[in-house]
Write a protein that holds these residues in place. Sequence first.
Motif, PDB file in Angstrom:
ATOM      1  N   TYR A 158       0.843  -1.199   0.000  1.00  0.00           N
ATOM      2  CA  TYR A 158       0.000   0.000   0.000  1.00  0.00           C
ATOM      3  C   TYR A 158       0.877   1.248   0.000  1.00  0.00           C
ATOM      4  CZ  TYR A 158       1.215   1.112   4.811  1.00  0.00           C
ATOM      5  OH  TYR A 158       1.914   1.463   5.939  1.00  0.00           O
ATOM      6  N   GLN A 159       0.230   2.367  -0.307  1.00  0.00           N
ATOM      7  CA  GLN A 159       0.832   3.677  -0.130  1.00  0.00           C
ATOM      8  C   GLN A 159      -0.233   4.625   0.400  1.00  0.00           C
ATOM      9  OE1 GLN A 159       2.083   5.326  -3.854  1.00  0.00           O
ATOM     10  NE2 GLN A 159       0.025   5.378  -4.727  1.00  0.00           N
ATOM     11  N   TYR A 165      -5.126   4.742   2.670  1.00  0.00           N
ATOM     12  CA  TYR A 165      -4.225   3.628   2.385  1.00  0.00           C
ATOM     13  C   TYR A 165      -4.676   3.000   1.068  1.00  0.00           C
ATOM     14  CZ  TYR A 165      -3.749   4.398   7.400  1.00  0.00           C
ATOM     15  OH  TYR A 165      -3.592   4.978   8.629  1.00  0.00           O
TER      16      TYR A 165
END
Length: 479
Positions: A158-159, A165
């Motif tokens: 994830y980022q 998220y």
Amino acid sequence: MNATALLLSRLQFAFTVSFHIIFPSFTIGLAAWLTVLEALHMFTGRPAYRRVFDFWLKIFGVAFGMGVVSGIVLAFEFGTNWSELSRLSGPIQGPLLSYETFTAFMLEASFFGILLFGRTRVRPGFYLFSTAIVALGTTLSAFWIMVNNSWMQHPVGYQILNGQYTPVDWAEIIFSPVVWVRFPHMLFAAYLTGAFCVAATGAWYALRGIYHAEARIMVGMGLALAAILIPVQLLFGHLVGDYVHHYQPIKFAAIEARWHDEQPAAEVLIAWPDAIGEANEYAVSVPVLGSLIGSSTLNSREVGLSDFPRNERPPVAIPFFSFRLMVGCGMIMLLVAWGGSILSWKNSLMQRRALLWAVFLCFPLPFIATLTGWFTAEVGRQPWTVYGILRTADALTPFLTTRAAILSLAIFCITYAFIFAFGIYYIYKLLWQGPLEHLTEKPPTALPNRPLSIASSSGQSDTGQATPRARASLMELRK
């Protein structure tokens, strides 16, 4: 943040998820066993397999319905009590829960109708296929839920984008090594739950001296499956412990009630953890064993809770005692399963009333083990909802009032108690009636004097002449 509303919301979710998990942990294993029973009936033609299948299919239907009803509520709680969690992690958790609906639930719901109403409308091979698809659906349901929960335990792939998220690698999320130790651990727990419930029911009938053929099938198959799976489950339990040791060291320290660094580390078998004094009272420990369990060496340095700030520590007593209850239940089930399987292989189990009583009294143990395992995993994760990136207090719905939290908790408790009472009562009635309270084969019409393959109400055999009770039932059908 309303501290009281936070506590009540946590209690509400803990209550609803604990209630819900009882039913999937039972039906997942039972669905797989029903597939085996249907295959055995198809290839051997033995009527007892068919009667046992029809009997447990009814119980599966009730438990499946209760699991669906209790599980739907959890999705609503994400919006009512944990809207910040939904907002922040929705791009990941939303699709994962949708996959569960579109794959698992659709399979279960579609083919379960064939199991209930299609016996005389489809070919035997397709009926067996439908049974297997229902079992596959329950397994997929567990898989997607465990992917979702494992991401919360160890977030990967994830980022953070626009404050959310956001997934960047679905393969990393779905095929995380954490998933592939936690999912089998949960799946085997469900199989063991089904196995011991079936075996305990067979032992109950054997102790009462009824349904001998069916009781022998239930006890023999249930204990044999448990005897094979428990050692495998212990192995995956150790692998889960390895992931916790590596990724969640503070949870591992809480499970061990290890307050300070130790080298080599002792294993605390039992104690009374004192969080204020950061010590264990009445402790019984085994030297060096803690290092062996934690790092597979005899002299590793194991971290203690004092290495972490107090506001990042979970409540120690719950994971500490829950873990030991889970392991204790597993050890008891292992002894009973191995002992019963040996006697069953020697064809003497049904004459050993003491062991039959032990099998019967073991029926709550897999449920206790499953619940305490979840308590260990979820409470040990606190104070994080998404481990390391989102605290539970920050996941709560903003401006949630204490009054609203109390009201919803009370409504859920009353509703669930009502559902549970009637569901368990109906399952008990089915268990009391037994597998021979209904005709499973279509009665012959061309040869009225032909012997019927129907056992007596006492269950003395699974083939033979029709009893007076069966003849009366046949006459009622002809009318």
